[in-house]
Design a protein around this motif. Structure first.
Motif: not given
Lengths: 378, 368
Positions: A132, A135-136, A210-211, A259, A262, B100, B104, B107
């Motif tokens: 997992d 993914l992020f 994704v990022l 997070p 991001p 993003s 953000i 979360s």
């Protein structure tokens, strides 16, 4: 706590040290490779590669049953690489354009990866947390071992860039010329792509599928604004990537529930915005400011020359011109008040009587100089 | 097949067609990656609207997400028009940023509310039949069917009403502008439609597979036809094939439905890419072989024609050293000669080659 204390505290923390080092390495190498990709107009390739890595990760896990980073990353690199080659082959051998091929390969590989993931989730040993994170991205799960792998891989990539610097430079700016010099351009292209694949794979664990694409675009786009030289652009891009990585991961460790991935991307984007606005020579605000300054200078020159002509007309350099006459003699849109104020501040014009202006001796001299330089140009 | 399976497939088919229609124009306008950008950045709009309404099924979410899609298109265009970054880099800057911020926000502020990024990214079509549309106590079927049906209808109406304009703006934007309708309007209408469709579909298939449904079928159709109308129909057809095929593949493998749909679409594309009657890799290879054969035959026949019955014919037309004059491989030369003999264009006498009457007529015709 003092700022320094926080920093020392952060660096003593095992997890945080790994995250910081990981983000630093990742930012640096993705900045360097991203700069090369940007000039090759392949910025979005990163997006495709990172998504296309998913089935490779899943297959590597299915076959080996191991969650070791090295094995999963090898799988990721292989499928990202295959996807890229397939995409390039499709573009070369059919009428499908780049953008379509990118989108297609990205989504189909990812979809296939999802199918494989559902298999994994059904297995009893499915500690899917390990997958997992791709993914992020879960920077917090980075181990010292992972950071070591990242460092070695990006060191290798960087070494290749240095070793083949001249070749890449010619290849990037003039592929046809490189070919005529006898450079193996096809092989250089594949090499560049392979290095991009490795770069992206390095970042998957930290910022996720994704990022990761943003990390190869943003630092490069920011660096591009500051310089026209490839050497500087690549170094600057690497530096921007590192700044984004470190600032982003620091911020996410200080602020709760922020997070990492991001946040790094947001910092990188802010760097881009800043560069777009303020970079010398290319920045939007910079250009606007320079334009305003030039405009003002031109207005001053026009007004000065007009005054000189008027004075010559009267055979008297100290002739006092009324404001109405000056206004009538000047072209429109010259911001009369502001321009005359500027002339007075430079000591080229004075106001012996209220509402009347005349050139000072310094003003006459300056006006003649302008006229000479204009005639010289004409 | 039970009613639940039927309903899932119905939703899948409607989603696939709704995606394939605007997708066709994205592929033709070389903006395929905008679907990727929009489908990611709508997360931002959904999150913001969700904080405002606290209701995941509010129509405001759809509105906000569509607006975010349009905003994405606008940002990309502004960046690109500033001529400081390329178009692809502009796309690669805008959507990860909005995405993003969306992540953000989730979360930071939505920790315990049901809105997680997995759901947005991956979707789950198998759950769509559980949300029912009930009017007056009657069950009218899955809600998603009506939402996506409405979006599909809107897509059809839009394309139907502006077919001529879309066609012109896609194939010749300069002429479209000269004739007085603004390509910019068409562009933003299309972007709005893509956004709306992506918003509707992400629930079912997730934002990444929306891209597969929007780009995959039109890409395959593009290799099969040169007519816009045929391409639209073919895209829709391939989308339907992918959705039903994907459903059953997922059923057999007991795996993700959306992932299987994308996989089937990928397989269909590869098959079309290899086997398409005119543009497939195989057809291209055959055509190239055919052309090479024809060129070689012409060269050989012209060579024989200009040297036969002359003194040098002893050397130039001799079957054993002909290849050295044409600078061909000996084996290849033998194959071409055999081909010409089989066609009845050449005959052999005392180891020398001569044109037949048929051969003369053939080379005459080719030379003209």
């Amino acid at each position: 706590m003092e700022g320094l204390d926080i920093l020392i505290h952060l660096f003593r923390d095992y997890t945080l040290r790994n995250v910081l080092l990981g983000a630093l390495i990742l930012g640096g190498i993705s900045g360097v490779l991203g700069a090369l990709a940007l000039l090759r107009r392949q910025s979005l390739l990163g997006d495709t590669i990172s998504h296309a890595a998913l089935p490779g990760i899943a297959l590597a896990f299915l076959f080996s049953g191991s969650k070791s980073s090295l094995i999963l990353l090898t799988g990721a690199a292989l499928s990202g690489w295959l996807a890229t080659l397939f995409m390039l082959q499709v573009v070369r051998s059919s009428r499908i354009k780049d953008d379509t091929a990118l989108g297609l390969v990205l989504s189909v590989f990812f979809g296939f990866g999802l199918v494989l993931l559902t298999f994994i989730q059904k297995r009893p040993d499915a500690a899917q947390a390990g997958l997992d994170k791709f993914l992020f991205g879960q920077a917090a799960t980075l181990m010292a071992e992972d950071v070591r792998i990242m460092a070695i891989l990006s060191g290798l990539v960087f070494a290749v860039v240095l070793l083949l610097w001249k070749e890449f430079k010619v290849f990037l700016f003039d592929t046809g010329f490189a070919e005529s010099l006898g450079f193996p351009t096809r092989r250089l292209d594949v090499l560049l792509l392979s290095m991009l694949v490795i770069t992206i794979v390095i970042g998957l664990q930290t910022v996720g599928v994704v990022l990761m694409s943003a990390m190869v675009v943003a630092p490069a786009a920011a660096a591009r604004q500051w310089t026209h030289r490839l050497e500087r652009m690549v170094l600057l891009s690497g530096a921007f990537g590192m700044i984004a990585g470190v600032v982003g991961s620091l911020a996410s460790s200080v602020v709760p529930r922020l997070p990492t991935g991001p946040t790094i991307v947001v910092v990188a984007t802010i760097l881009v915005l800043f560069s777009l606005l303020f970079a010398p020579a290319r920045g939007i605000l910079w250009n606007w400011f320079m334009q305003k300054r030039n405009q003002k200078e031109i207005h001053v020159q026009i007004a000065l020359l007009t005054l000189l002509e008027l004075a010559e007309h009267h055979h008297d350099f100290r002739h006092q011109h009324s404001l109405q006459v000056i206004q009538a003699a000047l072209p429109r849109n010259t911001h009369l008040k502001r321009t005359l104020q500027e002339l007075r501040e430079r000591g080229w014009v004075d106001e012996p009587r209220k509402g009347y202006l005349s050139l000072t001796p310094a003003g006459v001299e300056a006006a003649r100089k302008f006229r000479q330089s204009r005639e010289g140009k004409a | 097949m039970n009613i639940l399976q039927l309903e899932i497939q119905l939703v899948a088919v409607v989603v696939a067609i709704a995606c394939a229609l605007p997708g066709t124009f994205l592929v033709l306008r070389k903006m395929a990656m905008m679907s990727d950008a929009i489908s990611h950045s709508i997360l931002f709009g959904i999150v913001v609207a969700f904080f405002y309404t606290h209701d995941l099924s509010s129509p405001l979410l759809v509105l906000a997400a569509t607006a975010t899609g349009l905003l994405t298109a606008l940002f990309v265009e502004l960046l690109y028009k500033s001529r400081r970054v390329g178009e692809d880099a502009a796309i690669g800057l805008v959507f990860p940023f909005l995405f993003s911020i969306g992540v953000i926000l989730i979360s930071r502020y939505a920790g315990n509310i049901h809105l997680d990024t997995d759901a947005v990214l991956l979707g789950e079509i198998a759950f769509t039949p559980f949300e029912r549309l009930t009017i007056g106590g009657l069950d009218w079927g899955p809600k998603a069917l009506y939402v996506m049906g409405g979006i599909l209808l809107l897509n059809i109406l839009f394309i139907g009403a502006l077919y001529k304009e879309l066609k012109l703006a896609t194939f010749d934007p300069a002429l479209a502008a000269a004739l007085g309708f603004s390509p910019a309007w068409i562009h933003y209408l299309l972007m709005g439609l893509v956004s709306l469709t992506a918003v509707g579909a992400f629930d079912a298939v997730g934002s990444i597979l929306v891209v597969a449904l929007m780009i995959g079928p039109p890409a395959a159709a593009y290799l099969l036809t040169d007519r816009l109308s045929h391409m639209l129909l073919l895209s829709a057809g391939i989308g339907v094939l992918g959705s039903i095929g994907g459903y059953w593949l997922a059923h057999v493998l007991n795996a993700s439905i959306a992932g299987s749909m994308a996989t089937i679409i990928g397989i269909v594309f590869v098959l079309v890419y290899l086997l398409a009657p005119e543009r497939g890799v195989l057809a291209l290879y055959r055509r190239r072989q055919q052309q090479r054969l024809e060129t070689a035959v012409t060269m050989l026949l012209v060579h024989i024609r200009s040297h036969q019955h002359r003194t040098e014919a002893e050397d130039e037309c001799h079957i054993d050293h002909l290849y050295s004059h044409l600078k061909w491989d000996p084996q290849y030369t033998r194959r071409i000669i055999q081909h010409c003999q089989k066609e009845g264009w050449l005959y052999l006498k005392d180891d020398l080659l001569y044109l037949t009457e048929k051969g003369k007529a053939h080379i005459q015709q080719v030379a003209e």
